[in-house]
Design a protein around this motif. Structure first.
Motif, mmCIF file in Angstrom:
data_model
loop_
_atom_site.group_PDB
_atom_site.id
_atom_site.type_symbol
_atom_site.label_atom_id
_atom_site.label_comp_id
_atom_site.label_asym_id
_atom_site.label_seq_id
_atom_site.Cartn_x
_atom_site.Cartn_y
_atom_site.Cartn_z
ATOM 1 N N ALA A 48 0.864 -1.185 0.000
ATOM 2 C CA ALA A 48 0.000 0.000 0.000
ATOM 3 C C ALA A 48 0.895 1.228 0.000
ATOM 4 N N HIS A 49 0.360 2.326 -0.455
ATOM 5 C CA HIS A 49 1.124 3.563 -0.398
ATOM 6 C C HIS A 49 0.177 4.752 -0.283
ATOM 7 N N ASP A 50 0.794 5.935 -0.179
ATOM 8 C CA ASP A 50 0.035 7.176 -0.017
ATOM 9 C C ASP A 50 -0.971 7.044 1.132
ATOM 10 N N CYS A 64 -5.786 5.191 1.686
ATOM 11 C CA CYS A 64 -4.567 4.571 1.167
ATOM 12 C C CYS A 64 -4.823 4.005 -0.219
ATOM 13 N N HIS A 65 -3.736 3.795 -0.941
ATOM 14 C CA HIS A 65 -3.787 3.101 -2.221
ATOM 15 C C HIS A 65 -3.342 1.671 -1.945
ATOM 16 N N LEU A 66 -4.111 0.718 -2.417
ATOM 17 C CA LEU A 66 -3.779 -0.692 -2.213
ATOM 18 C C LEU A 66 -3.349 -1.285 -3.550
ATOM 19 N N VAL A 101 -7.883 1.082 -5.037
ATOM 20 C CA VAL A 101 -7.201 -0.133 -5.503
ATOM 21 C C VAL A 101 -6.553 0.132 -6.850
ATOM 22 N N GLU A 102 -5.316 -0.344 -6.984
ATOM 23 C CA GLU A 102 -4.670 -0.214 -8.294
ATOM 24 C C GLU A 102 -3.805 -1.424 -8.598
ATOM 25 N N PRO A 103 -3.701 -1.782 -9.898
ATOM 26 C CA PRO A 103 -2.863 -2.919 -10.273
ATOM 27 C C PRO A 103 -1.389 -2.544 -10.145
ATOM 28 N N ALA A 107 0.983 1.284 -10.150
ATOM 29 C CA ALA A 107 1.348 1.847 -8.846
ATOM 30 C C ALA A 107 2.392 2.950 -9.014
ATOM 31 N N ASN A 108 2.128 4.071 -8.397
ATOM 32 C CA ASN A 108 3.033 5.219 -8.495
ATOM 33 C C ASN A 108 3.034 5.948 -7.147
ATOM 34 N N PRO A 109 3.770 5.387 -6.169
ATOM 35 C CA PRO A 109 3.723 5.944 -4.808
ATOM 36 C C PRO A 109 4.166 7.410 -4.753
HETATM 37 ZN ZN LIG Z 1 -1.242 4.884 -5.991
#
Ligand SMILES: [Zn+2]
Length: 115
Positions: A48-50, A64-66, A101-103, A107-109
């Protein structure tokens, strides 16, 4: 004659500066417990990020972004999100959790990263 408008202007700028820096600090400071919960309860996700938290009155907003494998079925992804939300809500009662949710390929933290 010009002192009052100038004073109000200075107060207004000062207020915005303080408010802006407080808001940024709150947005960036995801409590360690939130990060630990994410890494413990997001089984099946790649990370996860952000991760951000913000308080408004009694409510804590958690975002959060998962990151999940691109081919993971929506059913499975949804189950992971629900488990993570339940876990966060148990600790931060009355919190509002938003999970984006993103694949893996997208993903771009930009902020705090949890693995
Ligand atoms: Zn993201």
């Amino acid at each position: 004659m010009y002192a009052l408008p100038a004073a109000l202007d200075i107060l207004s700028v000062g207020y915005r500066l303080v408010r802006g820096s407080l808001k940024r600090r709150l947005d960036e400071a995801a409590p360690l417990e939130v990060q630990q919960r994410i890494s413990r309860y997001a089984h099946g996700a790649l990370g996860a990020h952000d991760v951000r938290t913000r308080r408004a009155g009694q409510v804590t907003f958690i975002e959060c972004h998962l990151v999940v494998p691109g081919e993971m079925p929506v059913e499975v992804t949804h189950r992971i999100c629900e488990a993570l939300k339940d876990s966060l809500r148990r600790v931060f009662q009355g919190s509002l959790v938003t999970i984006h949710v993103e694949p893996e390929s997208k993903a771009n933290p930009q902020g705090i990263v949890v693995r």
